[in-house]
Design an enzyme around this catalytic site. Structure first.
Site, PDB file in Angstrom:
ATOM      1  N   GLU A 184       5.140  -5.197   7.290  1.00 20.58           N
ATOM      2  CA  GLU A 184       4.388  -3.423   7.851  1.00 20.58           C
ATOM      3  C   GLU A 184       5.105  -3.382   9.442  1.00 20.58           C
ATOM      4  O   GLU A 184       4.792  -2.384   9.239  1.00 20.58           O
ATOM      5  CB  GLU A 184       2.588  -4.271   7.806  1.00 20.58           C
ATOM      6  CG  GLU A 184       1.779  -4.308   6.382  1.00 20.58           C
ATOM      7  CD  GLU A 184       2.153  -5.590   5.787  1.00 20.58           C
ATOM      8  OE1 GLU A 184       2.773  -6.816   6.141  1.00 20.58           O
ATOM      9  OE2 GLU A 184       1.153  -5.687   5.136  1.00 20.58           O
ATOM     10  N   GLU A 214      -1.053  -9.171  -0.508  1.00 25.01           N
ATOM     11  CA  GLU A 214      -1.696  -9.649   0.203  1.00 25.01           C
ATOM     12  C   GLU A 214      -3.184  -9.791  -1.347  1.00 25.01           C
ATOM     13  O   GLU A 214      -3.896 -10.705  -1.348  1.00 25.01           O
ATOM     14  CB  GLU A 214      -2.530  -8.761   0.944  1.00 25.01           C
ATOM     15  CG  GLU A 214      -1.823  -9.067   2.787  1.00 25.01           C
ATOM     16  CD  GLU A 214      -1.568  -7.733   3.864  1.00 25.01           C
ATOM     17  OE1 GLU A 214      -1.926  -6.921   3.134  1.00 25.01           O
ATOM     18  OE2 GLU A 214      -2.542  -7.793   4.564  1.00 25.01           O
ATOM     19  N   ALA A 260       0.628  -1.162  -0.251  1.00 24.83           N
ATOM     20  CA  ALA A 260       0.382  -0.024   0.196  1.00 24.83           C
ATOM     21  C   ALA A 260       0.242   0.898  -0.097  1.00 24.83           C
ATOM     22  O   ALA A 260       1.878   1.293   0.060  1.00 24.83           O
ATOM     23  CB  ALA A 260      -1.136  -0.243   1.510  1.00 24.83           C
ATOM     24  N   GLY A 276       0.991  -5.446   1.074  1.00 27.50           N
ATOM     25  CA  GLY A 276      -0.761  -5.509   0.372  1.00 27.50           C
ATOM     26  C   GLY A 276      -0.208  -6.295  -0.677  1.00 27.50           C
ATOM     27  O   GLY A 276      -1.580  -6.846  -1.661  1.00 27.50           O
TER      28      GLY A 276
HETATM   29  N1  DAK Z   1       4.601   3.521  -0.854  1.00 27.21           N
HETATM   30  C1  DAK Z   1       4.958   4.373  -1.927  1.00 27.21           C
HETATM   31  N2  DAK Z   1       6.187   4.701  -1.831  1.00 27.21           N
HETATM   32  C2  DAK Z   1       7.275   3.520  -2.239  1.00 27.21           C
HETATM   33  C3  DAK Z   1       6.801   2.275  -1.915  1.00 27.21           C
HETATM   34  C4  DAK Z   1       5.502   2.141  -1.077  1.00 27.21           C
HETATM   35  N3  DAK Z   1       4.687   0.772  -0.582  1.00 27.21           N
HETATM   36  N4  DAK Z   1       7.277   1.026  -2.082  1.00 27.21           N
HETATM   37  C5  DAK Z   1       8.411   2.043  -2.608  1.00 27.21           C
HETATM   38  N5  DAK Z   1       7.850   3.450  -3.313  1.00 27.21           N
HETATM   39  C6  DAK Z   1       8.586   4.151  -3.839  1.00 27.21           C
HETATM   40  C7  DAK Z   1      10.641   4.479  -2.962  1.00 27.21           C
HETATM   41  O1  DAK Z   1       9.951   5.638  -2.203  1.00 27.21           O
HETATM   42  C8  DAK Z   1      10.851   5.538  -3.945  1.00 27.21           C
HETATM   43  O2  DAK Z   1       9.768   6.486  -4.231  1.00 27.21           O
HETATM   44  P1  DAK Z   1      11.546   7.905  -4.297  1.00 27.21           P
HETATM   45  O3  DAK Z   1      12.129   7.961  -3.735  1.00 27.21           O
HETATM   46  O4  DAK Z   1      12.065   7.386  -5.890  1.00 27.21           O
HETATM   47  O5  DAK Z   1      10.336   8.869  -5.065  1.00 27.21           O
HETATM   48  C9  DAK Z   1      10.865   4.570  -4.932  1.00 27.21           C
HETATM   49  O6  DAK Z   1       9.201   3.553  -5.140  1.00 27.21           O
HETATM   50  C10 DAK Z   1      11.537   2.848  -5.925  1.00 27.21           C
HETATM   51  O7  DAK Z   1      11.508   2.521  -4.348  1.00 27.21           O
HETATM   52  P2  DAK Z   1      13.142   2.567  -3.534  1.00 27.21           P
HETATM   53  O8  DAK Z   1      14.096   3.794  -3.799  1.00 27.21           O
HETATM   54  O9  DAK Z   1      13.147   1.823  -2.176  1.00 27.21           O
HETATM   55  O10 DAK Z   1      13.429   1.077  -4.237  1.00 27.21           O
HETATM   56  P3  DAK Z   1      14.844  -0.330  -4.712  1.00 27.21           P
HETATM   57  O11 DAK Z   1      14.806  -0.996  -5.173  1.00 27.21           O
HETATM   58  O12 DAK Z   1      15.799   0.674  -3.204  1.00 27.21           O
HETATM   59  O13 DAK Z   1      13.731  -1.062  -2.454  1.00 27.21           O
HETATM   60  C11 DAK Z   1      11.473  -1.854  -1.705  1.00 27.21           C
HETATM   61  C12 DAK Z   1      12.911  -1.613  -2.665  1.00 27.21           C
HETATM   62  C13 DAK Z   1      10.514  -2.527  -2.202  1.00 27.21           C
HETATM   63  C14 DAK Z   1      12.944  -3.051  -1.021  1.00 27.21           C
HETATM   64  C15 DAK Z   1      11.639  -1.015  -1.046  1.00 27.21           C
HETATM   65  O14 DAK Z   1      11.132   0.231  -1.677  1.00 27.21           O
HETATM   66  C16 DAK Z   1      10.303  -1.035   0.096  1.00 27.21           C
HETATM   67  O15 DAK Z   1      10.804  -1.671   0.997  1.00 27.21           O
HETATM   68  N6  DAK Z   1       9.142  -0.607  -0.237  1.00 27.21           N
HETATM   69  C17 DAK Z   1       8.067  -0.689   0.873  1.00 27.21           C
HETATM   70  C18 DAK Z   1       7.748  -1.711   1.053  1.00 27.21           C
HETATM   71  C19 DAK Z   1       6.930  -1.803   2.365  1.00 27.21           C
HETATM   72  O16 DAK Z   1       7.357  -1.889   3.531  1.00 27.21           O
HETATM   73  N7  DAK Z   1       5.522  -2.638   2.504  1.00 27.21           N
HETATM   74  C20 DAK Z   1       4.023  -2.788   2.613  1.00 27.21           C
HETATM   75  C21 DAK Z   1       3.354  -1.224   3.372  1.00 27.21           C
HETATM   76  S1  DAK Z   1       2.232  -1.379   4.325  1.00 27.21           S
HETATM   77  C22 DAK Z   1      -5.263  -2.859   3.759  1.00 27.21           C
HETATM   78  C23 DAK Z   1      -4.544  -3.038   3.354  1.00 27.21           C
HETATM   79  C24 DAK Z   1      -3.675  -3.793   2.554  1.00 27.21           C
HETATM   80  C25 DAK Z   1      -2.279  -3.130   3.276  1.00 27.21           C
HETATM   81  C26 DAK Z   1      -2.880  -2.579   4.692  1.00 27.21           C
HETATM   82  C27 DAK Z   1      -4.587  -2.101   4.918  1.00 27.21           C
HETATM   83  N8  DAK Z   1      -6.952  -2.489   3.495  1.00 27.21           N
HETATM   84  C28 DAK Z   1      -7.820  -3.756   3.638  1.00 27.21           C
HETATM   85  C29 DAK Z   1      -7.521  -1.934   4.806  1.00 27.21           C
HETATM   86  C30 DAK Z   1      -1.310  -2.779   3.582  1.00 27.21           C
HETATM   87  C31 DAK Z   1       0.283  -2.187   3.933  1.00 27.21           C
HETATM   88  C32 DAK Z   1       1.100  -2.491   3.507  1.00 27.21           C
HETATM   89  O17 DAK Z   1       1.367  -3.080   2.431  1.00 27.21           O
END
Ligand code: DAK
Length: 258
Positions: free
Chosen positions: A132, A112, A65, A109
């Site tokens: 998360e 998921e 997300a 997400g």
């Molecule tokens: N959100 C926003 N931006 C994101 C992102 C995300 N999840 N993942 C990556 N980006 C962005 C980065 O900020 C970066 O943007 P700029 O800096 O270029 O502006 C760009 O994408 C490229 O990412 P990286 O520079 O970080 O690329 P790397 O290759 O170095 O790293 C990575 C890739 C995937 C390992 C890293 O980007 C990362 O760790 N991303 C976050 C992953 C994460 O924590 N995902 C979980 C998010 S929480 C619900 C349903 C679903 C959810 C919640 C509630 N309900 C039904 C209520 C879901 C929650 C989640 O998913």
């Protein structure tokens, strides 16, 4: 229909939806999820479509997300706005099969969303995680519920509590993905599978999806009973007559989807 964050194509009887928000690795926001839901619902209602494929890019199916959006929300925003639920829940009511073709990151997400599909086929570079906990929150779209059903309690606990990434080989071994293929062949292999499914009788395919899903939500005796009722009902279809007679006559079946 024009879309901001997805690409939609029809390939014979297969509906292909490609997540297309590359700047943020297909991070899922409301607009993107609204578009995915609408495209799936559109294909679900289209008589010419027998199976759907959901995919992302070579680098990311979806990195979760959109954290930039979530960071601004308080409890009242997510609760009163029915955050994500309103445009995720309809996916579980889609009646035709959906295959997730996952390359690269399927995180939070993203993992998921893949698990909301009926089959996950992964490229050899796929990486799955529920990270998360690192953000001070927890899975919110089935990570703590669908993952243990797919991979066992121990591995789901490991994934959700440690946030570690599982590679494609481990995901296949654990049962999260049905098979792993080389990245360059991912889409062609998935579309081939989708075309095979779409070549069968659509109502029968829908019944099979319904029956397998029922196994998640009920006990064994009730599930087998449900399966038996659906199985009997296939004998009222024209396609059951066609399928069995085609076998006996040593010719390919021509299903009419009725
Ligand atoms: N959100 C926003 N931006 C994101 C992102 C995300 N999840 N993942 C990556 N980006 C962005 C980065 O900020 C970066 O943007 P700029 O800096 O270029 O502006 C760009 O994408 C490229 O990412 P990286 O520079 O970080 O690329 P790397 O290759 O170095 O790293 C990575 C890739 C995937 C390992 C890293 O980007 C990362 O760790 N991303 C976050 C992953 C994460 O924590 N995902 C979980 C998010 S929480 C619900 C349903 C679903 C959810 C919640 C509630 N309900 C039904 C209520 C879901 C929650 C989640 O998913």
């Amino acid at each position: 229909m024009s879309h901001q964050y997805i690409l939609v194509q029809k390939k014979d009887r297969v509906g292909l939806i490609t997540l297309n928000r590359p700047a943020v690795l297909n991070a899922l926001n409301d607009t993107l999820m609204d578009e995915v839901c609408a495209a799936l619902a559109h294909f679900d209602a289209d008589e010419e479509i027998g199976c759907m494929v959901l995919t992302g890019s070579d680098k990311a199916f979806a990195a979760g997300a959109d954290i930039g959006v979530m960071a601004q929300y308080g409890l009242m925003d997510v609760y009163k706005g029915d955050y994500i639920t309103r445009n995720w829940a309809p996916i579980s009511r889609i009646r035709k099969p959906i295959i997730a073709a996952v390359a690269g990151y399927a995180l939070g997400g993203g993992c998921e969303l893949a698990m909301l599909c009926d089959i996950i086929i992964a490229a050899d570079n796929a990486k799955f995680a529920q990270p998360e906990v690192k953000l001070g929150t927890m899975p919110g779209a089935g990570g703590t519920q669908r993952l243990p059903r797919a991979v066992s309690k121990a591995k789901a606990m490991d994934m959700c509590l440690s946030a570690r990434m599982m590679d494609a080989t481990e995901a296949e071994r654990a049962g999260l993905v049905s098979r792993v293929v080389p990245l360059a062949q991912l889409l062609s292999e998935v579309i081939k599978t989708a075309e095979t499914i779409a070549s069968y009788s659509l109502p029968i395919v829908m019944m099979i999806k319904e029956a397998v899903n029922r196994s998640y939500e009920t006990g064994l005796a009730e599930g087998v009973h449900f399966e038996r009722r659906l199985f009997y009902s296939t004998f009222a279809s024209e396609d059951q007559k066609e399928g069995m007679h085609a076998f006996l006559e040593k010719r390919p079946a021509h299903f009419q989807h009725k």
